[in-house]
Design a protein around this motif. Sequence first.
Motif, PDB file in Angstrom:
ATOM      1  N   ARG A 328       0.817  -1.202   0.000  1.00  0.00           N
ATOM      2  CA  ARG A 328       0.000   0.000   0.000  1.00  0.00           C
ATOM      3  C   ARG A 328       0.857   1.261   0.000  1.00  0.00           C
ATOM      4  NH1 ARG A 328      -4.568  -1.710   4.522  1.00  0.00           N
ATOM      5  NH2 ARG A 328      -5.893  -2.966   3.110  1.00  0.00           N
ATOM      6  N   LEU A 329       1.857   1.287   0.848  1.00  0.00           N
ATOM      7  CA  LEU A 329       2.710   2.473   0.914  1.00  0.00           C
ATOM      8  C   LEU A 329       3.537   2.631  -0.358  1.00  0.00           C
ATOM      9  CD1 LEU A 329       3.991   2.634   4.609  1.00  0.00           C
ATOM     10  CD2 LEU A 329       2.236   4.009   3.507  1.00  0.00           C
ATOM     11  N   ALA A 330       4.003   1.510  -0.940  1.00  0.00           N
ATOM     12  CA  ALA A 330       4.772   1.588  -2.193  1.00  0.00           C
ATOM     13  C   ALA A 330       3.901   2.141  -3.322  1.00  0.00           C
ATOM     14  CB  ALA A 330       5.306   0.204  -2.559  1.00  0.00           C
ATOM     15  N   ASP A 331       2.653   1.702  -3.399  1.00  0.00           N
ATOM     16  CA  ASP A 331       1.744   2.214  -4.439  1.00  0.00           C
ATOM     17  C   ASP A 331       1.510   3.705  -4.261  1.00  0.00           C
ATOM     18  OD1 ASP A 331       1.519  -0.268  -5.553  1.00  0.00           O
ATOM     19  OD2 ASP A 331      -0.447  -0.724  -4.691  1.00  0.00           O
ATOM     20  N   THR A 332       1.319   4.129  -3.020  1.00  0.00           N
ATOM     21  CA  THR A 332       1.059   5.552  -2.750  1.00  0.00           C
ATOM     22  C   THR A 332       2.289   6.390  -3.066  1.00  0.00           C
ATOM     23  OG1 THR A 332      -0.488   4.918  -0.993  1.00  0.00           O
ATOM     24  CG2 THR A 332       0.314   7.201  -1.002  1.00  0.00           C
ATOM     25  N   LEU A 333       3.457   5.898  -2.669  1.00  0.00           N
ATOM     26  CA  LEU A 333       4.685   6.654  -2.927  1.00  0.00           C
ATOM     27  C   LEU A 333       4.944   6.769  -4.422  1.00  0.00           C
ATOM     28  CD1 LEU A 333       7.193   8.125  -1.973  1.00  0.00           C
ATOM     29  CD2 LEU A 333       8.304   5.891  -1.633  1.00  0.00           C
ATOM     30  N   LEU A 334       4.739   5.689  -5.161  1.00  0.00           N
ATOM     31  CA  LEU A 334       4.968   5.740  -6.605  1.00  0.00           C
ATOM     32  C   LEU A 334       3.987   6.706  -7.273  1.00  0.00           C
ATOM     33  CD1 LEU A 334       6.463   4.784  -9.101  1.00  0.00           C
ATOM     34  CD2 LEU A 334       4.917   2.818  -9.219  1.00  0.00           C
ATOM     35  N   ALA A 335       2.735   6.686  -6.839  1.00  0.00           N
ATOM     36  CA  ALA A 335       1.751   7.614  -7.403  1.00  0.00           C
ATOM     37  C   ALA A 335       2.156   9.054  -7.112  1.00  0.00           C
ATOM     38  CB  ALA A 335       0.367   7.316  -6.835  1.00  0.00           C
TER      39      ALA A 335
END
Length: 395
Positions: A328-335
């Motif tokens: 979840r955090l990786a997806d948010t950071l990439l976005a």
Amino acid sequence: MRLASRLWSTIPKEFARPFRPHVGRMTADMIQEIRRAVPEYEALLGSEHEAVIVEAIEKAILYCIDHLGDPKFRSDEWASYLRHRGMVEFHEGRSANALQTAYRVGGKVAWRHVSAVGQSMGAPPELLFTAAEAIFAYVEELSALAVDGYTEAQRRAAGSRERRRRRLLELILADPPPSRRVLLQHAEAARWTVPETVVAVALEPRGDQHTLSPPALTAEVLVDLEGELPCLVTADPERHLRDLARNLNGWRAAVGLPVPLAEAAISLRGARRALRLVQRDLLPDRPVTWCADELPTLCLFADEFLIGELARRCLTPLDDLTPKQRRRLADTLLAWLSSRRNALEIAADLDVHPQTVRYRLHQLERLFGDQLTDPDQRLALELALRAERLLHPHP
């Protein structure tokens, strides 16, 4: 020449003598009719080569006359001569169709003369009928032997040319390549025009590749489908490879980037890397992958050890999280890194509540600190996250 020989042997030998004085006239008439009927021979029959053709025609006529009434003669030497003439026709660039037409025209002229001379001699109709059948059987057999030689020469030339073309392809793809002078020499021998730039195409090796039909490509494309790593080289991919996907017949291919001729090996390395990424589902599975359309991913995985080390180092702050929290955090950071948009837009992309995005961004600030404000670190983080997403896609 069995049928014609049997027919000639049934015609009495005494009929040979009256025909001999007509050989020259018959030959001249054949030459004239062949020039009229076969354009490929018109220039030849008006040059210094005409004497060779005249000699061949006279030999064919005299061969019949000399063997009238002889049931035991052997034709092996004569058959070899005819096959040799067929080979000569191929090497001098004339078509097999022109060769066959010339024989048929010659047969018609021969029958016209034989009919006229036979009738003037009072030959019985049955004898003239046999002579007509013998002439046209003879023409068919002459033509078949000459075409046999023509086809053999064609086959040998095709095999020799293909060997030269494969050797040229090996030299072009050598690393380092040979000198331009050597390439030019081999290109001339292979009848291939040397371009300034080329594109290499990697074909996926297959266990059944020797049974597959080769792609339908023009002679301007150099092809190796026999090696362990089959490939192509072309100077004009837009034109030569336009229908490659349709013509592959079971092959899967990757088209490399345009490079100077001396760097063809680099183009092929990139194409082979693209094929490997397709096989690992890191690039979309298509019949043809164009490297020019996949440059970001190709760059990302140009050196997997380095990109793996980058991901390991950059994403260390996420190591203590559960797999679900990390994702979840990786997806948010990439976005966030990809867009720098506000929480509302990122929430819409991730299909979560804006407040959830804000909470996650605060977590990321605590985990990564000043890395999020440093441009170089942000670039490294984005590369690491993109690589991780490709290597470990969400279920």
